[in-house]
Design a protein around this motif. Structure first.
Motif, PDB file in Angstrom:
ATOM      1  N   GLN A   1      31.437  32.598 -43.533  1.00 38.66           N
ATOM      2  CA  GLN A   1      31.071  33.771 -44.748  1.00 38.66           C
ATOM      3  C   GLN A   1      29.795  34.249 -44.783  1.00 38.66           C
ATOM      4  O   GLN A   1      28.821  33.463 -44.749  1.00 38.66           O
ATOM      5  CB  GLN A   1      31.509  32.971 -45.939  1.00 38.66           C
ATOM      6  N   THR A   2      29.759  35.449 -44.641  1.00 42.61           N
ATOM      7  CA  THR A   2      28.431  36.505 -44.895  1.00 42.61           C
ATOM      8  C   THR A   2      28.746  37.409 -46.205  1.00 42.61           C
ATOM      9  O   THR A   2      29.955  37.571 -46.498  1.00 42.61           O
ATOM     10  CB  THR A   2      27.994  37.015 -43.651  1.00 42.61           C
ATOM     11  N   LEU A   3      27.760  37.470 -46.888  1.00 43.52           N
ATOM     12  CA  LEU A   3      27.967  38.563 -48.007  1.00 43.52           C
ATOM     13  C   LEU A   3      27.096  39.791 -47.772  1.00 43.52           C
ATOM     14  O   LEU A   3      25.680  39.803 -47.339  1.00 43.52           O
ATOM     15  CB  LEU A   3      27.382  37.748 -49.214  1.00 43.52           C
ATOM     16  N   SER A   4      27.579  40.876 -48.004  1.00 42.95           N
ATOM     17  CA  SER A   4      26.936  42.226 -48.034  1.00 42.95           C
ATOM     18  C   SER A   4      25.794  42.250 -48.976  1.00 42.95           C
ATOM     19  O   SER A   4      25.950  41.427 -50.017  1.00 42.95           O
ATOM     20  CB  SER A   4      28.019  43.291 -47.777  1.00 42.95           C
ATOM     21  N   MET A   5      25.105  43.289 -49.237  1.00 41.84           N
ATOM     22  CA  MET A   5      23.965  43.424 -49.963  1.00 41.84           C
ATOM     23  C   MET A   5      24.682  43.750 -51.441  1.00 41.84           C
ATOM     24  O   MET A   5      24.010  43.118 -52.494  1.00 41.84           O
ATOM     25  CB  MET A   5      23.286  44.568 -49.859  1.00 41.84           C
ATOM     26  N   ASP A   6      26.030  44.204 -51.306  1.00 37.20           N
ATOM     27  CA  ASP A   6      26.577  44.350 -52.790  1.00 37.20           C
ATOM     28  C   ASP A   6      27.647  43.056 -53.291  1.00 37.20           C
ATOM     29  O   ASP A   6      28.196  43.266 -54.195  1.00 37.20           O
ATOM     30  CB  ASP A   6      27.344  45.857 -52.785  1.00 37.20           C
TER      31      ASP A   6
END
Length: 853
Positions: free
Chosen positions: A162-167
């Motif tokens: 899992q990675t998360l975008s800036m938003d």
């Protein structure tokens, strides 16, 4: 000739595997590395880390790649270092002593099947709690010297990172595993060639590589369809855990069940007990029945008796929607030819997977098939056992949920895997060196009260500081990767306060987990986290399934809230929840928060891991916490459902959480003495360690499986199969005879109390007589009085009383009893006719019921 702008052909890359060579004396490192015991043996992991800390962390704590990263020259230096060699030989001697201990022959042997196993982050073949539980179970089986062999899959892409975008948008990244760089070995055949498991699918075959992972003394075989002889389509069967469409899911479960048994057959492995960890593995019993029909010429019913007697199904899912079901057309595509192998017709096979046999169009349920082919079924906590009785009650019509044989074993956690080394050291010094082999002895754990408050507090503070350092490192790494605003990063990192009460929440982001509950009233939450005298911070982490839009939206919302000025550095979300992050959280936070919708938490084990590390639980009384909660050792949110409206219940529970934090938990934590800690808080830690922790280890869990199921199954299986399956054949014949006569049984006489207009009175005795005709089999039928308490929403059995068979003449059986009324009230009663045989394990084994009209 005209000169082109560019002229470059396509590169044809060739892969070459260059294996590392060990200098003389270091060969034993390879033996240690290729047994996963290092994953739960701290001295071994510490030994690797000390060799080269930077390289150890750079390779993700993978000892295989770690050794390959060390230059040969450095290895030669180490081989000549007397101090290093002594440490290595000590580690190796301990390893050999552990491995060389034989299995305990007094315990039944077990074949264990699961779609996932969480053993270490190095081996990405798990997604969450189910897999971690299975991994812990294998480790405990090894520690307890149980003769257990496990079967699963080796997924090329594993579960997603899992990675998360800036938003705050979740991005699922699938990273292919290089199997040659994992602590596993490919199975070879007698001539040294890769072992090829060939599994017949309708009209074609699937070739499977088999890999072996050694989990201490336990062998785990992993099926891999990324085989050169397979089509590109079939090479993808084992590409991803829970990946692909429903057809791929069926192919995975076909391979796990049918292929898994064929694998054990080919390796000559026979066990006394066959354990399905969830319904995914249910088809093991289809293959086992087919083997008995083919090899011993048993009938389908005889084969079913044999298979059922040695089979256990553990259900982890508390809702019907969570169980795999397949349309008849899709199921027939792969299983239509298998019915004949099992000695039955297609409709009979389909009915074994239906709650309502004979109903066309009803899907085939793996869980129903597991229930119908396993003698024993269990949930994973006391409450989940009750929920499972309700959930499966439609399979065994004629009996009420509380009468079913569905039992429970509450999950536990593997102590050595999840207890921080600091706590293990303290426990060893306090409980004695043998405590790790005597985990269920509550008397040992009570010695925690003899440890000074300062020692308990400082042990926790060491781990809290480690967690904070880890959070800062992870957070900074994440923001740099996403090129986040540096000023915001600095603000967040500066606000992480080691003196704050830190509350952790880590789990799969399914909506029933209610991670949103804390954010119901942001104004009230802001006051809680921004109190300068009593600072509080929350750390969240978890993954949502890639197809779960609701779960992903929730993660996005929490990240949005965490960026609000009043919550920066007070609400933190850490991406990519895995075993490494989990270990940091469950040992470093002050409180572990859990807020599921009751009763949808089957068990939950993250809170149990927290218990082992002196972290207090604040949870809904659901799953394991309903059994675990002890006043003065954590906090409980009531299990009672006040509102039928879910939104209203959420608001009430959120208000309860805020109130308990404000009025109980936060004041207790900050009631610090001159030494800087709260004595009352430390007493809560001691209470939780002494009164809760020893009840939720995998040692207790495995002992429960042995005592509730394994011994019973092994004994009955041996009884049924001795003398060429004599008893199995006898029981099968008896069932067939009774089934043939069942619908013709008549009720010739019913003599019950004549209540007239006067009713019945407490203390009065009444004579009851029932006469049945056309039975044909003496002592094969039972009749009982069933007394229930009925309400609009529920029918509950109060009492059952079996009538005595008093006469048998010409196929007519007479049953009588003198029944004394002992309780006043309004009750409902009926008479139930059921089959009786001394060798049946329980009533649901032959679920024929006739109610007297």
């Amino acid at each position: 000739m005209k000169v082109k702008v560019t002229n470059v052909n396509q590169t044809d890359w060739n892969e070459v595997v260059i294996k590392s060579t060990m200098p003389a004396g270091l060969e034993i490192l390879k033996e240690i590395v290729y047994n996963l015991r290092w994953a739960w043996h701290y001295p071994t992991a510490k030994f690797f880390r000390k060799l080269d800390p930077d390289a150890w962390f750079a390779c993700g704590r993978n000892p295989v790649t770690f050794l390959e990263m060390i230059p040969y020259q450095r290895l030669e230096e180490l081989a000549g270092d007397a101090t290093f060699m002594k440490q290595l030989n000590d580690i190796y001697a301990d390893y050999k002593n552990y491995i060389s201990q034989p299995v305990d022959q007094t315990k039944p042997s077990v074949a264990y099947f699961s779609m996932e196993y969480g053993l270490t982050d190095v081996l990405k073949i798990y997604s969450g709690g189910l897999g971690v539980l299975a991994g812990d179970y294998l480790k405990e089986a090894s520690d307890s010297r149980v003769d257990l062999t496990a079967v699963g899959f080796l997924y090329r892409n594993g579960y997603f990172t899992q990675t998360l975008s800036m938003d705050g948008q979740q991005i699922a990244v699938y990273e292919p595993q290089n199997f040659r760089q994992l602590p596993i070995v490919q199975l070879k055949d007698a001539i040294g060639e890769p072992f090829d498991l060939v599994v017949n699918f309708p009209g074609y075959t699937v070739h499977c590589n088999i890999w072996k992972a050694m989990v201490g003394r336990v062998t785990l075989y992993l099926i891999d369809t990324d085989h050169p002889l397979n089509s590109e389509y079939d090479r993808q069967i084992s590409a991803e855990l829970y990946g692909g469409d429903w057809e791929n899911r069926l192919k995975q479960e076909y391979l796990l069940g049918i292929g898994g048994i064929q694998l054990l057959n080919k390796l000559g492995i026979k066990k006394q007990v066959y354990h399905c960890n969830e319904g995914h593995a249910a088809l093991i019993n289809a293959q086992r029945m087919a083997d008995l029909v083919a090899e011993y010429k048993l009938t389908a019913q005889q084969a079913l008796e044999v298979v059922r007697a040695s089979s256990l199904y553990t259900v982890h899912t508390p809702v019907p929607a969570g169980h795999d079901q397949f349309d008849e057309g899709l199921f027939a595509k792969y299983m239509s030819g298998f019915a004949a192998k099992m000695g039955m017709n297609w409709n009979d096979l389909m009915d074994m997977g239906r709650e309502n046999p004979g109903v066309a169009g009803e899907k085939f349920s793996m869980s129903v098939f597991a229930c119908n082919t396993c003698q024993e079924v269990n949930g994973v906590s006391w409450l989940h056992g009750k929920v499972s009785q309700e959930m499966f009650s439609s399979i065994w019509k004629g009996y009420f949920p509380e009468e079913l044989h569905v039992n429970y074993v509450t999950n536990g956690v593997h102590m050595s895997s999840w207890t921080a080394s600091e706590w293990q050291k303290l426990y060893t010094e306090t409980f004695g060196p043998e405590w790790i082999n005597d985990l269920s002895n509550a008397k040992r754990w009570e010695k925690i009260y003899s440890v000074s408050d300062e020692m308990v507090w400082e042990t926790h503070q060491i781990l809290k500081r480690k967690l904070i350092d880890y959070i800062k490192s992870k957070y900074e790494e994440s923001w740099l990767k996403n090129q986040g605003d540096p000023s915001r990063v600095v603000t967040v990192l500066e606000r992480i306060n080691p003196n704050a009460l830190i509350i952790g929440f880590g789990r799969r982001f399914a909506t029933y987990k209610r991670a949103y509950l804390l954010f119901t009233n942001l104004e009230r939450l802001s006051k809680i986290v921004n109190n300068p005298d009593h600072p509080v911070q929350f750390v969240y982490t978890g993954k949502a399934h890639p197809a779960d839009g609701g779960g992903q939206a929730l993660i996005k919302r929490i990240i949005e809230i965490s960026k609000m000025p009043e919550f920066q550095g007070k609400i933190i979300f850490l991406e990519n929840y895995d075993m490494t992050l989990a270990k940091r959280l469950v040992s470093g936070v002050d409180i572990w928060l859990n807020t599921p919708t009751r009763p949808l938490e089957a068990s939950g084990t993250s809170g149990q891991k927290a218990e082992m590390n002196g972290v207090l639980n604040f949870s809904v009384l659901d799953g394991w916490w309903l059994e675990g909660y002890v006043k003065g050792a954590g906090w409980a949110i009531t299990e009672k459902q006040t509102y039928e409206n879910g939104d209203f219940q959420d608001q009430l529970d959120a208000t309860t959480i805020y109130s308990m934090l404000e009025n109980e938990i936060i004041p207790l934590y900050f009631a610090k003495n001159q030494k800087g800690y709260s004595p009352e808080w430390v007493m809560c830690i001691k209470n939780s360690i002494a009164k809760i922790a020893p009840r939720f280890t995998t040692k207790r869990m495995l002992d429960d499986y042995l005592n509730k199921f394994y011994y019973k199954l092994a004994s009955r299986s041996a009884y049924l199969t001795q003398n060429n399956f004599e008893k199995a054949k006898e029981i099968a014949a008896w069932k067939e005879q009774l089934a043939e006569r069942w619908d013709n049984i008549t009720v010739n006489k019913v003599s019950t109390p004549d209540m007239g207009g006067h009713g019945m009175h407490v203390g009065d005795e009444y004579h009851i007589e029932i006469r049945l005709g056309n039975v044909g089999l003496e002592r094969a039928i039972g009749v009982e009085l069933v007394i229930v308490n009925r309400s609009p929403n529920n029918t509950r059995v109060l009492k059952t009383v079996e009538l005595n068979q008093t006469k048998a003449e010409n196929g007519t059986l007479t049953y009588e009893i003198n029944y004394k009324v002992v309780r006043a009230g309004v009750f409902t009663f009926a008479y139930r006719i059921f089959p009786k045989h001394p060798d049946l394990p329980h009533r649901q084994d032959f679920c024929y019921v006739k109610w007297v009209k």
